[in-house]
Design an enzyme around this catalytic site. Structure first.
Site, PDB file in Angstrom:
ATOM      1  N   HIS A  30      27.967  58.341  34.595  1.00 13.94           N
ATOM      2  CA  HIS A  30      26.982  58.430  35.412  1.00 13.94           C
ATOM      3  C   HIS A  30      26.600  57.611  36.408  1.00 13.94           C
ATOM      4  O   HIS A  30      25.211  57.345  36.348  1.00 13.94           O
ATOM      5  CB  HIS A  30      25.753  58.859  34.202  1.00 13.94           C
ATOM      6  CG  HIS A  30      25.217  60.257  34.291  1.00 13.94           C
ATOM      7  ND1 HIS A  30      24.094  60.229  33.476  1.00 13.94           N
ATOM      8  CD2 HIS A  30      24.492  60.200  35.738  1.00 13.94           C
ATOM      9  CE1 HIS A  30      23.258  61.308  34.314  1.00 13.94           C
ATOM     10  NE2 HIS A  30      23.233  61.277  35.406  1.00 13.94           N
ATOM     11  N   GLU A  51      26.476  60.477  25.962  1.00 17.12           N
ATOM     12  CA  GLU A  51      26.864  59.486  27.119  1.00 17.12           C
ATOM     13  C   GLU A  51      25.871  57.868  26.463  1.00 17.12           C
ATOM     14  O   GLU A  51      24.827  57.719  25.188  1.00 17.12           O
ATOM     15  CB  GLU A  51      25.925  59.993  28.349  1.00 17.12           C
ATOM     16  CG  GLU A  51      26.629  60.509  29.021  1.00 17.12           C
ATOM     17  CD  GLU A  51      26.438  61.273  30.389  1.00 17.12           C
ATOM     18  OE1 GLU A  51      24.897  60.457  31.013  1.00 17.12           O
ATOM     19  OE2 GLU A  51      25.920  62.014  31.659  1.00 17.12           O
ATOM     20  N   ARG A  84      25.338  67.586  34.698  1.00 13.62           N
ATOM     21  CA  ARG A  84      25.329  67.398  33.665  1.00 13.62           C
ATOM     22  C   ARG A  84      26.097  67.780  32.804  1.00 13.62           C
ATOM     23  O   ARG A  84      26.909  68.931  33.056  1.00 13.62           O
ATOM     24  CB  ARG A  84      24.021  67.676  33.142  1.00 13.62           C
ATOM     25  CG  ARG A  84      22.332  67.353  33.563  1.00 13.62           C
ATOM     26  CD  ARG A  84      22.374  66.189  32.893  1.00 13.62           C
ATOM     27  NE  ARG A  84      21.310  65.647  33.421  1.00 13.62           N
ATOM     28  CZ  ARG A  84      20.910  64.642  34.420  1.00 13.62           C
ATOM     29  NH1 ARG A  84      22.111  64.402  35.697  1.00 13.62           N
ATOM     30  NH2 ARG A  84      19.932  64.185  34.802  1.00 13.62           N
TER      31      ARG A  84
END
Length: 314
Positions: free
Chosen positions: A275, A256, A227
């Protein structure tokens, strides 16, 4: 009929598992606050990606019983507050471990071999320049793994075939034949590659900051597939700009999608992905099926197999 909301892709990945179980399945592209409220305020179960689930939303969803994370991390949900509202929060431990570990291996090898830079030069018709770039063998290097859960364990096992020295940092010790436990300072000081695979909780926020980055070798690389909150982005950008470390591979960020004005896009020693470390067909099926099963277990009155909280049920 009991209503559940799940991502469109998860409905396909589970071969309509929840529909076959007798639920009214409502699909959305991404379960956000807006899409949930627009679709079914009387929903009983929701399969969540990583969109934030604000605490104010529970009062607007009176029938909600379960939030099932499609994945492992649940930092976008206040699990304890959910418990106070009588809502289970679940995840799918291990479902994406192999895929994320393979992505970490990929990033480490790309960094070691300077593959991205070489490919860019070749694409620019600079074959001569590409041939001057020398990478490194992974054999004999030291790789530090921060976090030894399912992903860290899978990564360490995979690395055992590369002839590397593996150092491990974790808040709890698990027996292993694939590495040596050390403190964080030792791991950062001695590692040629540092892979961040620890859970995002308050105790790990900015675990890697300015002081920690200064412990790393100037020739070392940082890989983060956990993360964004675990690494202080401002400190990392500074370290990369000043070549205090050699480079980084990042799959996760504070915000994000990563904003186009992020300084990361201006750096030539960072490899960026959006991601997607767990984005494989196999991991997707595992996460979707695991989350669907958790919804069914809760709404069937059973104790879910993978709870991350303990609701106060009336």
């Amino acid at each position: 009929m009991t209503k559940v909301i799940i991502p469109e892709i998860a409905d396909a990945q589970t071969d309509h598992y929840l529909t076959k179980k007798g639920y009214e399945v409502l699909t959305v592209k991404n379960p956000t606050e807006a899409s949930i409220l627009a679709t079914a305020p009387d929903v009983a179960g929701i399969m969540m990606f990583v969109a934030p689930f604000p605490n104010s939303l529970y009062a607007k969803l009176p029938n909600l019983k379960v939030l099932a994370r499609y994945g492992v991390g649940y930092d976008s949900i206040d699990a304890e507050y959910a418990a106070s509202q009588g809502v289970w929060v679940t995840n799918t431990p291990g479902a994406n471990a192999v895929s994320v570990a393979e992505s970490a291996i990929t990033d480490i090898l790309l960094l070691a071999k300077q593959s991205v830079t070489i490919a860019a030069k070749m694409q620019a018709n600079d074959t001569t320049g590409a041939k001057t770039i020398m990478g490194h063998e992974l054999n004999g290097a030291t790789v530090g793994i921060i976090g030894y859960g399912n992903i860290g364990q899978a990564l360490a096992k995979m690395l055992s075939g590369f002839g590397v020295n593996v150092l491990l940092y974790n808040r709890t010790h698990r027996e292993t034949e694939y590495g040596k436990y050390v403190d964080l300072e030792t791991l950062l000081t001695e590692s040629d590659y540092v892979s961040v695979n620890i859970a995002a909780v308050p105790a790990t926020e900015h675990l890697i900051g300015e002081a920690e980055l200064k412990l790393m070798k100037p020739s070392a690389y940082l890989v983060n597939l956990a993360r964004g909150s675990i690494v202080d982005e401002a400190a990392l950008i500074s370290a990369l700009k000043n070549h205090e470390i050699a480079g980084a591979a990042l799959d996760v960020f504070d915000v994000e999608p990563l904003p186009r004005d992020s300084e990361f896009f201006q750096l030539d020693n960072v490899f960026l992905t959006p991601h997607t470390g767990a984005n494989t067909v196999e991991a997707g099926r595992n996460m979707a099926m695991g989350a669907a099963r958790m919804i069914d277990e809760v709404l069937s009155g059973k104790m879910p197999e993978w709870p991350v909280n303990s609701p106060k049920l009336s």
